[in-house]
Enzyme design. Structure first.
Site, short mmCIF file in Angstrom:
data_model
loop_
_atom_site.label_atom_id
_atom_site.label_comp_id
_atom_site.label_asym_id
_atom_site.label_seq_id
_atom_site.Cartn_x
_atom_site.Cartn_y
_atom_site.Cartn_z
N ASP A 315 -91.96 -51.49 28.28
CA ASP A 315 -91.40 -52.56 29.10
C ASP A 315 -91.37 -53.88 28.32
O ASP A 315 -92.26 -54.18 27.52
CB ASP A 315 -92.27 -52.72 30.36
CG ASP A 315 -91.76 -53.80 31.29
OD1 ASP A 315 -90.61 -53.66 31.76
OD2 ASP A 315 -92.50 -54.77 31.55
N GLU A 369 -87.10 -50.95 26.57
CA GLU A 369 -86.39 -51.79 27.55
C GLU A 369 -86.31 -53.17 26.90
O GLU A 369 -87.26 -53.94 26.92
CB GLU A 369 -87.17 -51.83 28.87
CG GLU A 369 -86.42 -52.51 30.01
CD GLU A 369 -86.66 -54.02 30.06
OE1 GLU A 369 -85.70 -54.76 30.34
OE2 GLU A 369 -87.80 -54.46 29.83
#
Length: 641
Positions: A315, A369
């Site tokens: 993330d 991401e």
């Protein structure tokens, strides 16, 4: 317990190269004794606070293990299941901390670590062997993204005089209950993988797991660590891969967590300007510190090695590699000595993590991401890349969703939003996401974003999913969007399963399942995602009609994809095709079985031997409104001359 092993463990840990540091630090049970090791380099003294001493620390004093901040305690007075914290003395005070390497923690709001052993034995060897033989780049990857706490919930009848946490916990499905409910659903829907929002321990439900306190601990909200292993094992036995979100970008400031662990910045960066993630209220790791590198790489490898997960989605990569991720004003920016703005230590940490992961198993899915324009994110480390093998294509996601919110009459002027992604398609190995981030915080659900009336919204949702499936790149869809939730994701409630009582919702669900099976059945849609010869524009610049067409190819075979982003029907519409012959429609999102209007092309389509756009022949079809259509070459010999 071997002294020589401890010396090697210490050396590797302080070098930043101990990639299974969880075998060394934390609480481990050996022959009736428990050994605790923690790292607190600036502590004056460390004690173990536990039930045995009413959390005073008395009688459980650590000794120094070397001169670089490690502390050790071995005791026969505790056993698996006992709770504990570290009482760390610094300056003229002390505080209590959970174990950064704890394998299990109390359920929030309690914060103690728990001495844990589990004897779970995986029986997924067939899956693991199959995975290791797989070429993931040429395989279908269709991911269902799940927040485990809100996918499905038990009804709670009695809420009087109960805390929110108590009510939430009763409503939660356990890991084992999720296995019983989710796996049949994934099989029914044809998904190849499930991706869980973080399942590491975290104190605040509404952080969704992205603000972590226990990097080595499966959250106790849904059960014990061995029960999560059971869920993963059952998913593998059902031929479903497991991806988990992992968050090395930042950690929360809760008092029992990593913040100022020994009274000083220990895990966080010592420079407050770099450490503070102001928008998220969290702290950035000190990526350049060797012991933090051992911690983070070991944490990722823990889930891969011990829980058999098949991949990790990292993330907020952009926030890890850019010193000025939040600093948009020139006078607030941070620069390296050479004037650059790269977070060099963060970049090197990611390279190390990916290198270690692929040395362990080159078939893992390591996904970034990343919203930056950093090049070579999915290039190998030895060629100068970050070393991931997949990157989320956030540009594709935003362009498609922005376009489909436009009124139909305005689409002519924004046609490039449908085509731009192909201009950079082969720079990275992209995954096309429609994720949780896009259906929360006032952004509306996927259906809710679409322009037009209800029928047009659902038609465009089918159209969008058809584009996602057929454009080069693997794919991900967040839960609830497969049956057209009207509400954006409600992160306290379960999905609106009652909507499946209505045909337009159940038909969308059927469409997504059929789309997944189409994707897996035909190699043209997945075997050549990352090879330029796997894609060929046929109709790219018809902004007047908002129609696109391309061929997806694998070897000598191909499929023709047609997209209409307007609510009009176009009969006898010319579509250039790569080869002469007879074509037939094999898939149409406007089918009445999907709540479409039924403009389907059941007849055979003979090519006309006349140059059209860049091809030497074309077919004429009925283009359905707001629809995705697929045509196959049925007969190469009988094209019309």
């Amino acid at each position: 317990m071997n002294g020589k092993n401890l010396e090697m463990d210490k050396y590797l840990f302080h070098q930043g190269t101990h990639y299974t540091a969880y075998d060394f630090l934390g609480a481990h049970v050996y022959d009736g004794t428990v050994r605790f090791i923690t790292w607190a380099p600036n502590a004056k003294h460390v004690q173990l606070a536990c039930d045995e001493n009413d959390y005073t620390g008395e009688g459980f004093d650590f000794e120094r293990l070397g001169d670089q901040g490690l502390w050790i305690l071995t005791t026969p007075r505790l056993q698996a299941g006992d709770r504990y914290k570290y009482k760390i003395y610094f300056g003229d005070t002390h505080h209590l901390k959970s174990d950064p390497y704890g394998f299990y923690h109390e359920k929030r709001p309690a914060t103690a670590s728990i001495i844990h052993e589990d004897d779970f034995k995986f029986t997924d060897s067939e899956w693991m062997e199959k995975r290791r033989k797989l070429n993931v780049y040429e395989s279908p990857v269709s991911i269902y993204e799940v927040h485990l706490g809100t996918w499905m919930k038990h009804p709670v009848e009695n809420t009087e005089n109960r805390t929110v946490d108590e009510i939430t916990d009763e409503a939660h499905y356990s890991y084992k209950e999720v296995a019983d409910a989710l796996i049949p659903y994934l099989k029914e829907m044809g998904y190849t993988h499930v991706e869980f929002l973080p399942l590491t321990e975290h104190p605040f439900d509404l952080s969704w797991g992205y603000q972590v306190t226990g990097y080595f601990s499966a959250t106790s909200r849904y059960g014990r660590p061995e029960e999560l292993k059971y869920l993963i094992n059952q998913l593998h036995k059902a031929d479903i891969g497991v991806i988990m979100d992992f968050v090395p970008a930042h950690f929360c400031k809760d008092a029992h967590g990593l913040r100022q662990f020994d009274g000083t910045p220990t895990y966080e960066h010592p420079n407050e300007e770099i450490a503070e993630k102001r928008e998220w209220g969290t702290l950035t790791f000190d990526y350049g510190r060797p012991e933090v590198q051992s911690f983070l790489v070991s944490a990722a490898m823990y889930w891969i090695r011990e829980f058999h997960i098949d991949g990790i989605r990292i993330d907020a990569v952009h926030s890890m590699i850019d010193l000025n991720f939040e600093n948009r004003e020139e006078n607030s920016k941070i620069f390296n000595e050479d004037g650059t703005e790269d977070n060099i230590a963060g970049i090197e940490l990611l390279k190390k993590l990916n290198t270690v992961a692929f040395e362990y198993d080159e078939t893992l899915l390591m996904m970034a991401e990343d919203s930056s324009d950093e090049p070579m994110v999915t290039s190998p480390v030895h060629t100068g890349g970050l070393g991931f093998n997949f990157k989320w294509d956030l540009g594709w996601m935003h362009d498609r969703l922005d376009f489909m919110e436009e009124d139909f009459h305005a689409r002519e002027y924004n046609h490039n939003k449908l085509t731009f992604s192909m201009a950079y398609k082969y720079n990275e190995n992209y995954l096309l996401p429609l994720s949780h981030d896009e259906v929360v915080h006032g952004k509306k659900s996927i259906v809710g974003k679409m322009a037009g009336d209800q029928w047009q919204q659902f038609a465009q949702t089918r159209l969008l999913y058809g584009n996602q499936m057929s454009e080069p790149g693997k794919q991900l869809l967040f839960m609830g969007q497969e049956f057209g939730m009207y509400h954006e994701w409600k992160d306290k409630e379960q999905l609106d399963w009652h909507l499946l009582d209505y045909p337009i919702h159940s038909d969308l669900k059927k469409y997504v399942a059929d789309l997944n099976r189409l994707y897996q059945k035909y190699p043209e849609f997945h075997r050549s995602d990352y090879q330029t010869e796997g894609f060929r524009w046929l109709l790219v610049d018809d902004s007047t009609h908002s129609i696109l067409s391309y061929a997806r190819k694998y070897g000598d075979s191909f499929k023709i994809c047609v997209f209409n982003y307007r609510p009009e029907v176009y009969h006898d519409f010319r579509i250039p095709v790569p080869e002469p012959g007879v074509y037939r429609e094999i898939f149409n999102s406007d089918s009445e079985s999907y709540s479409g209007s039924g403009v389907v092309s059941s007849e055979r389509h003979f090519t006309s031997d006349e140059s059209y756009i860049r091809e030497s022949q074309y077919i004429q079809i009925s283009v359905a409104p707001l629809a995705f259509q697929v045509f196959d070459l049925e007969d190469k010999k009988n094209g019309r001359k």
